[in-house]
Motif scaffolding. Structure first.
Motif, short mmCIF file in Angstrom:
data_model
loop_
_atom_site.label_atom_id
_atom_site.label_comp_id
_atom_site.label_asym_id
_atom_site.label_seq_id
_atom_site.Cartn_x
_atom_site.Cartn_y
_atom_site.Cartn_z
N TYR A 13 -0.29 -14.87 8.99
CA TYR A 13 0.45 -14.61 10.22
C TYR A 13 1.87 -14.10 9.91
CZ TYR A 13 -3.38 -16.95 12.54
OH TYR A 13 -4.62 -17.28 13.01
N ALA A 14 2.19 -14.04 8.64
CA ALA A 14 3.45 -13.47 8.15
C ALA A 14 3.24 -13.15 6.67
CB ALA A 14 4.61 -14.44 8.33
N PHE A 15 4.02 -12.23 6.16
CA PHE A 15 3.93 -11.95 4.73
C PHE A 15 5.24 -11.32 4.24
CE2 PHE A 15 2.34 -7.87 6.44
CZ PHE A 15 3.16 -6.98 5.76
N THR A 16 5.41 -11.40 2.92
CA THR A 16 6.41 -10.62 2.19
C THR A 16 5.71 -10.03 0.98
OG1 THR A 16 8.25 -12.05 2.85
CG2 THR A 16 8.60 -10.64 0.94
N TRP A 48 13.62 3.00 -11.87
CA TRP A 48 13.01 1.79 -11.35
C TRP A 48 13.74 1.34 -10.09
CZ3 TRP A 48 8.46 -0.16 -12.47
CH2 TRP A 48 7.87 0.10 -13.71
N HIS A 49 12.96 0.97 -9.07
CA HIS A 49 13.52 0.42 -7.83
C HIS A 49 12.71 -0.80 -7.42
CE1 HIS A 49 16.30 3.72 -6.98
NE2 HIS A 49 15.33 4.55 -7.35
N HIS A 50 13.41 -1.79 -6.90
CA HIS A 50 12.74 -2.99 -6.37
C HIS A 50 12.67 -2.85 -4.85
CE1 HIS A 50 12.30 -7.26 -5.13
NE2 HIS A 50 11.54 -7.30 -6.21
N ILE A 51 11.46 -2.95 -4.30
CA ILE A 51 11.30 -2.83 -2.86
C ILE A 51 10.55 -4.05 -2.33
CG2 ILE A 51 11.30 -0.31 -2.98
CD1 ILE A 51 8.31 -0.39 -2.35
N CYS A 52 10.89 -4.46 -1.13
CA CYS A 52 10.23 -5.57 -0.44
C CYS A 52 10.06 -5.21 1.03
CB CYS A 52 11.07 -6.85 -0.51
SG CYS A 52 11.07 -7.66 -2.12
N VAL A 53 8.96 -5.67 1.61
CA VAL A 53 8.72 -5.53 3.05
C VAL A 53 8.30 -6.91 3.58
CG1 VAL A 53 7.39 -4.41 4.87
CG2 VAL A 53 8.02 -3.13 2.81
N VAL A 68 7.75 -8.16 14.01
CA VAL A 68 9.06 -7.89 13.42
C VAL A 68 8.93 -7.62 11.92
CG1 VAL A 68 11.36 -8.83 12.96
CG2 VAL A 68 10.24 -9.28 15.15
N TRP A 69 9.57 -6.55 11.44
CA TRP A 69 9.52 -6.20 10.03
C TRP A 69 10.91 -5.87 9.50
CZ3 TRP A 69 11.38 -1.41 8.66
CH2 TRP A 69 11.46 -0.45 9.67
N GLU A 70 11.08 -6.03 8.18
CA GLU A 70 12.33 -5.69 7.48
C GLU A 70 11.98 -5.01 6.15
OE1 GLU A 70 15.16 -9.39 9.08
OE2 GLU A 70 14.24 -9.47 7.08
N ALA A 71 12.81 -4.07 5.75
CA ALA A 71 12.58 -3.31 4.51
C ALA A 71 13.80 -3.42 3.61
CB ALA A 71 12.27 -1.85 4.83
N PHE A 72 13.56 -3.78 2.34
CA PHE A 72 14.64 -3.97 1.37
C PHE A 72 14.41 -3.06 0.16
CE2 PHE A 72 14.31 -7.79 3.81
CZ PHE A 72 15.59 -8.32 3.92
N GLN A 73 15.48 -2.39 -0.29
CA GLN A 73 15.43 -1.61 -1.52
C GLN A 73 16.55 -2.06 -2.43
OE1 GLN A 73 14.92 2.67 -1.23
NE2 GLN A 73 16.11 3.03 -3.10
N ASP A 83 2.87 -15.63 1.88
CA ASP A 83 2.37 -15.73 3.26
C ASP A 83 3.48 -16.20 4.20
OD1 ASP A 83 2.64 -18.35 2.47
OD2 ASP A 83 0.55 -18.92 2.85
N ARG A 84 4.70 -15.83 3.89
CA ARG A 84 5.84 -16.16 4.73
C ARG A 84 6.90 -15.07 4.56
NH1 ARG A 84 10.20 -18.35 1.96
NH2 ARG A 84 9.80 -18.79 -0.26
N LYS A 85 7.88 -15.12 5.43
CA LYS A 85 9.00 -14.18 5.35
C LYS A 85 10.07 -14.74 4.42
CE LYS A 85 12.63 -12.10 8.20
NZ LYS A 85 13.17 -11.97 9.58
N LEU A 86 10.33 -14.04 3.30
CA LEU A 86 11.39 -14.48 2.39
C LEU A 86 12.76 -14.22 3.01
CD1 LEU A 86 10.23 -13.34 -1.18
CD2 LEU A 86 9.77 -15.48 0.01
N SER A 87 13.72 -15.03 2.61
CA SER A 87 15.09 -14.84 3.10
C SER A 87 15.76 -13.70 2.36
CB SER A 87 15.90 -16.13 2.90
OG SER A 87 16.09 -16.38 1.51
#
Length: 438
Positions: free
Chosen positions: A257-260, A318-323, A331-336, A389-393
């Motif tokens: 029901y959530a992910f990172t 190299w790039h670190h990406i998270c969604v 609700v979604w967030e994108a990190f680079q 299975d959760r949203k990381l801070s």
């Protein structure tokens, strides 16, 4: 000061014109057979300010044997280049004709989110519309990848004094040299138009067989490295766009029901880096997909719903990406590289990620576990792929991107060699995320 600079520029231009005049004179005047005898001398002569430099040069200097030889070599080079250009023009015309015939065929219509619909049998060497020149470019990229891996193995063998590794490396180098000869032979066959070598399917089969053998031998050699590294210190390399190179995660995902999802990526592919990962379930091939296809921005798909991500990663670094995503309001967030670059909502709201699917790295699935399209394949390197299975801070994601000791591993999927099977020539080799940050 400006006057002097202008005068110097005029002098330089005149000297260049003079040089061209002399060379052209020597090329055109075939009757000048005697360039002078004796030892060659180079004389610096002062010339009055108002005197023509070209005239003074021709009047006061007599080219020696060295200059004659140089001029003749230049003339021969020009003739060779002219012949090469004519040959290349003929090759280009032939390849253009083939490409035009391919382009004349109807192209498949794009599906949701810019992805192509399935249209039948696919070409194992890549996009069915590609001509010989593109195929040769792909082969060249593969050879470069194999050579790079051999260099890494060579360094490893030097560090470990491995006689067996050196012996295998020499054997592999010989095999790569043979493959290069095959590619060159194929180029010649295309240029010469030999009827016996026009069967593209047969040629591709031979090359693929050789590549498979090389990849297997290199993989065997790389096994010596695995014994001396932790199971998570590795990367996957996808050297070119095909529909047969990929990695498969051995277990499915649970209902979420959530992910990172986070990973390290490196690519300079254009247009679009392709599909780093795709998760398909029965009845829905696009349950969870990360893709950058064609000239579109990178996208995250959930249940075939699309959100555009503000990632720019195809710079060869190299790039670190998270969604992150939650089913509530979508609700979604994108990190680079540890920094939030974008966010949104209403992405497949109240739709949980379904279980019992297939997770593929490097390809986009049109059917469960297959239906790959070479134009959507990921090209580059991928490492440290984790799913929670959760949203990381924000702090947790920053720790991952900066290799902090507080960084966590995915509780749904963690990056381990034993958790992944690779196919079609994709390779594993040692990678340390923190080392590339230093």
């Amino acid at each position: 000061m400006q006057h002097n600079t202008h005068g110097e520029m005029q002098a330089i231009k005149k000297a260049i014109s003079c040089t061209l005049f002399i060379l052209s004179y020597l090329f055109v005047e075939g009757s000048c057979q005697d360039f002078g005898g004796g030892q060659t001398q180079f004389i610096c002569t002062s010339v009055p300010k108002d005197m023509d430099i070209c005239a003074a040069t021709l009047q006061n200097s007599m080219p020696g044997e060295d200059l004659k030889t140089t001029v003749m070599q230049l003339r021969e080079t020009v003739l060779q280049q002219k012949e090469t250009i004519m040959n290349q023009k003929e090759t280009i015309r032939e390849l253009t004709s083939k490409l035009t015939r391919c382009e004349g065929q109807s192209a498949p219509e794009p599906g949701p989110g810019g992805r192509r619909k399935e249209t039948g049998t696919k070409n194992t060497m890549g996009d069915v519309s590609r001509g010989p020149s593109d195929t040769l470019a792909q082969l060249s990229q593969t050879l470069q990848s194999l050579k790079q891996r051999l260099e890494n193995l060579e360094q490893f063998s030097r560090n470990n004094n491995s006689v067996q590794a050196n012996s295998l490396k020499d054997l592999l180098q010989s095999k790569i040299d043979d493959l290069e000869k095959q590619v060159l032979s194929r180029v010649n066959s295309i240029e010469d138009g030999k009827p016996g070598l026009r069967n593209e399917t047969e040629q591709r089969g031979r090359v693929e067989s050789t590549l498979t053998s090389l990849h297997q031998r290199i993989t065997d050699l790389e096994k010596g490295q695995k014994e001396n590294r932790p199971l998570d210190k590795f990367q996957l390399t996808f050297p070119l766009r095909t529909n047969y190179m990929y990695a498969k995660v051995k277990k499915s995902l649970p209902e979420m029901y959530a992910f990172t999802v986070c990973m390290w990526l490196k690519s300079n592919a254009s247009p679009g880096v392709g599909t780093p990962f795709s998760y398909a379930v029965p009845g829905q091939a696009n349950e969870l997909v990360l893709i950058e296809w064609g000239n579109n921005p990178m996208e995250i798909l959930i249940n075939d719903k699309v959100a555009k991500l503000p990632f720019i990663i195809n710079d060869g670094k190299w790039h670190h990406i998270c969604v992150t995503w939650t089913t509530r309001d979508g609700v979604w967030e994108a990190f680079q590289d540890g920094v939030m670059r974008g966010s949104g909502e209403n992405l497949a709201p109240y739709h949980p990620i379904k279980p019992q699917g297939v997770l593929i790295l490097g390809q986009e699935q049109d059917t469960l576990g297959g239906g790959f399209d070479a134009t959507q394949a990921f090209v580059g390197d991928l490492a440290n792929f984790h799913i929670w299975d959760r949203k990381l801070s924000i702090g947790e994601i920053y720790n991952l991107a900066t290799c902090s000791s507080k960084a966590q591993i995915g509780n749904v999927f963690s990056w381990l060699e034993s958790s992944i099977d690779i196919y079609g020539g994709a390779s594993k080799w040692t990678f340390e995320a923190c080392r590339q940050l230093n």
